[in-house]
Design a protein around this motif. Structure first.
Motif, mmCIF file in Angstrom:
data_model
loop_
_atom_site.group_PDB
_atom_site.id
_atom_site.type_symbol
_atom_site.label_atom_id
_atom_site.label_comp_id
_atom_site.label_asym_id
_atom_site.label_seq_id
_atom_site.Cartn_x
_atom_site.Cartn_y
_atom_site.Cartn_z
ATOM 1 N N ILE A 26 -6.867 0.657 -3.713
ATOM 2 C CA ILE A 26 -7.288 0.880 -2.210
ATOM 3 C C ILE A 26 -7.319 -0.421 -1.647
ATOM 4 O O ILE A 26 -6.973 -0.691 -0.405
ATOM 5 N N HIS A 27 -7.953 -1.557 -2.212
ATOM 6 C CA HIS A 27 -7.941 -2.764 -1.767
ATOM 7 C C HIS A 27 -8.955 -2.945 -0.455
ATOM 8 O O HIS A 27 -8.338 -3.289 0.605
ATOM 9 N N TYR A 28 -10.100 -2.568 -0.436
ATOM 10 C CA TYR A 28 -11.167 -2.622 0.584
ATOM 11 C C TYR A 28 -11.323 -3.934 1.199
ATOM 12 O O TYR A 28 -11.827 -4.122 2.253
ATOM 13 N N GLU A 29 -11.229 -4.942 0.218
ATOM 14 C CA GLU A 29 -11.596 -6.291 0.494
ATOM 15 C C GLU A 29 -10.509 -7.043 1.530
ATOM 16 O O GLU A 29 -10.737 -8.060 2.044
ATOM 17 N N MET A 30 -9.404 -6.351 1.866
ATOM 18 C CA MET A 30 -8.324 -6.931 2.738
ATOM 19 C C MET A 30 -8.483 -6.798 4.062
ATOM 20 O O MET A 30 -9.135 -5.863 4.649
ATOM 21 N N GLU A 31 -7.892 -7.491 4.928
ATOM 22 C CA GLU A 31 -7.903 -7.431 6.305
ATOM 23 C C GLU A 31 -7.001 -6.212 6.808
ATOM 24 O O GLU A 31 -5.876 -5.959 5.931
ATOM 25 N N GLN A 32 -7.343 -5.502 7.643
ATOM 26 C CA GLN A 32 -6.739 -4.070 7.879
ATOM 27 C C GLN A 32 -6.198 -3.895 9.392
ATOM 28 O O GLN A 32 -7.031 -4.257 10.260
ATOM 29 N N GLU A 33 -5.076 -3.659 9.420
ATOM 30 C CA GLU A 33 -4.389 -3.223 10.666
ATOM 31 C C GLU A 33 -4.062 -1.825 10.731
ATOM 32 O O GLU A 33 -3.372 -1.250 9.610
ATOM 33 N N GLU A 34 -4.160 -1.113 11.900
ATOM 34 C CA GLU A 34 -3.640 0.427 11.791
ATOM 35 C C GLU A 34 -2.727 0.345 12.952
ATOM 36 O O GLU A 34 -2.717 -0.106 13.863
ATOM 37 N N HIS A 35 -1.641 1.359 12.706
ATOM 38 C CA HIS A 35 -0.774 1.412 13.571
ATOM 39 C C HIS A 35 -0.244 3.070 13.606
ATOM 40 O O HIS A 35 -0.509 3.735 12.599
ATOM 41 N N ASP A 36 -0.119 3.390 15.004
ATOM 42 C CA ASP A 36 0.272 4.956 15.248
ATOM 43 C C ASP A 36 1.856 4.871 15.119
ATOM 44 O O ASP A 36 2.263 4.094 16.011
ATOM 45 N N VAL A 37 2.467 5.756 14.305
ATOM 46 C CA VAL A 37 3.749 5.967 14.278
ATOM 47 C C VAL A 37 4.159 7.410 14.843
ATOM 48 O O VAL A 37 3.818 8.501 14.443
ATOM 49 N N TYR A 38 4.835 7.316 15.843
ATOM 50 C CA TYR A 38 5.595 8.711 16.628
ATOM 51 C C TYR A 38 6.979 8.636 16.344
ATOM 52 O O TYR A 38 7.753 7.834 15.970
ATOM 53 N N TYR A 62 1.553 -3.166 2.179
ATOM 54 C CA TYR A 62 1.014 -4.541 1.853
ATOM 55 C C TYR A 62 1.850 -5.695 2.437
ATOM 56 O O TYR A 62 3.054 -5.632 1.859
ATOM 57 N N GLU A 63 1.355 -6.354 3.317
ATOM 58 C CA GLU A 63 2.338 -7.350 3.821
ATOM 59 C C GLU A 63 1.582 -8.851 3.383
ATOM 60 O O GLU A 63 0.494 -9.181 3.397
ATOM 61 N N CYS A 64 2.380 -9.844 3.044
ATOM 62 C CA CYS A 64 2.102 -11.018 2.636
ATOM 63 C C CYS A 64 2.415 -12.114 3.746
ATOM 64 O O CYS A 64 3.866 -12.208 3.793
ATOM 65 N N VAL A 65 1.695 -12.549 4.325
ATOM 66 C CA VAL A 65 2.114 -13.659 5.409
ATOM 67 C C VAL A 65 2.061 -15.192 4.512
ATOM 68 O O VAL A 65 0.787 -15.478 4.243
ATOM 69 N N PRO A 66 3.052 -15.747 4.758
ATOM 70 C CA PRO A 66 3.004 -16.941 3.923
ATOM 71 C C PRO A 66 2.143 -18.049 4.600
ATOM 72 O O PRO A 66 2.092 -17.982 5.750
#
Length: 361
Positions: A26-38, A62-66
Motif C-alpha cells: 500500500i505504501h502509506y509512507e509515500m507522497e500521494q496525489e489523487e486524479h479524477d479520470v473521466y 507509482y512514479e519515480c521522479v529523478p
C-alpha cells in the motif's frame, strides 16, 4: 479511528495476487496525489450521463521522479526612501560564502555516508543528472558538514551516557585497509560499539580503529552511573565488579532466551523456558508507550499484573533443573542449560529488575 488501526484494516482487506499469494504494497509512507479520470470517448457528454456507481474504481501507479538540480537566481533589489536604504535579504546558504543550500549538502552527505558511494561515483551521478561538481568542492562541502555532525554526535553521546538506563552491544564489519589479505582483498575485520539511552532514545556508535578490546568500552562506560544492559561478553561483565560501584549491569533477556533456544527443541526444560519468556513478550506487546495515550507508568502497572505469575513459573522450572543437577544433564547427553553458567540467582535477580522495575524489556 486511529491512523495506525485504519492502515492495518486496509492492509487486511488487500486482495492476494496470483503471484504465489503475494500481496500488493500500500505504501502509506509515500507522497500521494489523487486524479479524477473521466471517460474520453467523443460521444460521452457528462451533462447527459448518469453515474453508474457511487464508489469509484481505484487504480494506482507509482512514479519515480529523478533527482534534478535547480539554479535559483535571486535579484536583490535596493531602494532609497526617506533618506534610508532598503535592500532585499540575501537567501540563507548552508555555509558562509557558499552557493549551495541545505538540500544540496544533505543529498551529498546521504550518498556518501548512508549509501556509501565513493566521491568519484557521486560526482558522476550528479553529472548524469545535469550538474558538474568538482571533486575538491565536493570534499570541502563534506568536510564542513562533517564538522557540524561532529558537534551533533557529541551532544547525542552526552545525552545517552547521562541516561540512568543504558544498553550496549558491538558488531563486526569490514574495514578498508591498504594491505591485502590472503584472499587479495584490502579489507580486515573490525568492530563498532553501540550505546543506547533507553529513556532518552538516543543512540550513538563508538569506533576505535575497529578494536573490540575491553579497554574501549570500559573507558567509555566506566564512569557512568545507573543500569547498563548487555549480553554476556566479558568486558560488560567486568562492569559488575567492585571497580565500578555506580553501575548495575543486567543481562539482555533476548540473549538469555537465545541460550535456551540453542539447547534444542528436544530439551523440554529449555523449551518451556522459551515459551514462558515469549509469554512475557506477548503480554508486553499488548500496549506500547506513546500509542493512544499509553504512559510509562501505565505500562509498568500492566507489567506488574501479568509478569509475577510468569516469572514465578520460570523460577519453578529453574529450581527443578538445579535440583536435578549437572550430572542429570550429562547423563542424558544434553547441552548444559544457561542456569549453571550464569550464576542462577544473579540471573534471576536481574530478570526481576528488567521486568518489574524498569520500563523496557
Amino acid at each position: 479511528m486511529p491512523e495506525e488501526e485504519r492502515q492495518k484494516r486496509e492492509a487486511d482487506k488487500r486482495k492476494a495476487r496470483k503471484n504465489n499469494g503475494a500481496k500488493r504494497g500500500i505504501h502509506y509512507e509515500m507522497e500521494q496525489e489523487e486524479h479524477d479520470v473521466y471517460p474520453d470517448d467523443p460521444d460521452f457528454d457528462i451533462n447527459n450521463a448518469r453515474l453508474v456507481t457511487i464508489a469509484t474504481r481505484i487504480c494506482v501507479r507509482y512514479e519515480c521522479v529523478p533527482m534534478r538540480f535547480i539554479k535559483h537566481v535571486y535579484k536583490i533589489h535596493t531602494y532609497a526612501q526617506d533618506g534610508r536604504l532598503f535592500e532585499g535579504k540575501t537567501p540563507v546558504s548552508a555555509f558562509l560564502n557558499s552557493s549551495y543550500d541545505g538540500s544540496f549538502i544533505a543529498r551529498l552527505m546521504e550518498l556518501r555516508y548512508i549509501q556509501s558511494l565513493p566521491v568519484e561515483r557521486i560526482i558522476n551521478y550528479f553529472e548524469s543528472h545535469g550538474f558538474t561538481l568538482k571533486k575538491p568542492t565536493a570534499h570541502k562541502l563534506m568536510e564542513k558538514a562533517s564538522s557540524l555532525f561532529e558537534n551533533l554526535y557529541k551532544c547525542i553521546r552526552q545525552t545517552a551516557l547521562s541516561d540512568p538506563y543504558k544498553a550496549a552491544d558491538e558488531t563486526y564489519y569490514k574495514i578498508l585497509v591498504p594491505e591485502k589479505n590472503s584472499k587479495g582483498k584490502g579489507v580486515r575485520k573490525g568492530y563498532l560499539w553501540v550505546v543506547v539511552g533507553i529513556n532518552t532514545r538516543m543512540i550513538y556508535l563508538l569506533y576505535d580503529d575497529g578494536s573490540r578490546s575491553e579497554r574501549v568500552i570500559l573507558n567509555e562506560l566506566g564512569s557512568c552511573k545507573g543500569i547498563i544492559q548487555s549480553d554476556g561478553y566479558s568486558p560488560y561483565r567486568k562492569l559488575e565488579s567492585d571497580a565500578y560501584p555506580n553501575i548495575t549491569r543486567i543481562p539482555c533477556l533476548q540473549h538469555i532466551k537465545r541460550k535456551f533456544i540453542d539447547c534444542g527443541e528436544k530439551d523440554p526444560d529449555a523449551k518451556r523456558i522459551v515459551e514462558l519468556i515469549n509469554a512475557l513478550y506477548q503480554n508486553e506487546h499488548k500496549h506500547k508507550v506513546g500509542v493512544e495515550g499509553w504512559t510509562v507508568e501505565q505500562n509498568l502497572m500492566h507489567r506488574k499484573k501479568y509478569a509475577p505469575d510468569i516469572l514465578g513459573e520460570i523460577k519453578d522450572v529453574l529450581d527443578e533443573i538445579e535440583e536435578r543437577g549437572i550430572c542429570y544433564l550429562r547423563a542424558n547427553c544434553r547441552k548444559p542449560l544457561p542456569i549453571f553458567a550464569m550464576s542462577g540467582m544473579q540471573w534471576w535477580t536481574s530478570l526481576i529488575m528488567v521486568t518489574l522495575i524498569w520500563t523496557t524489556i
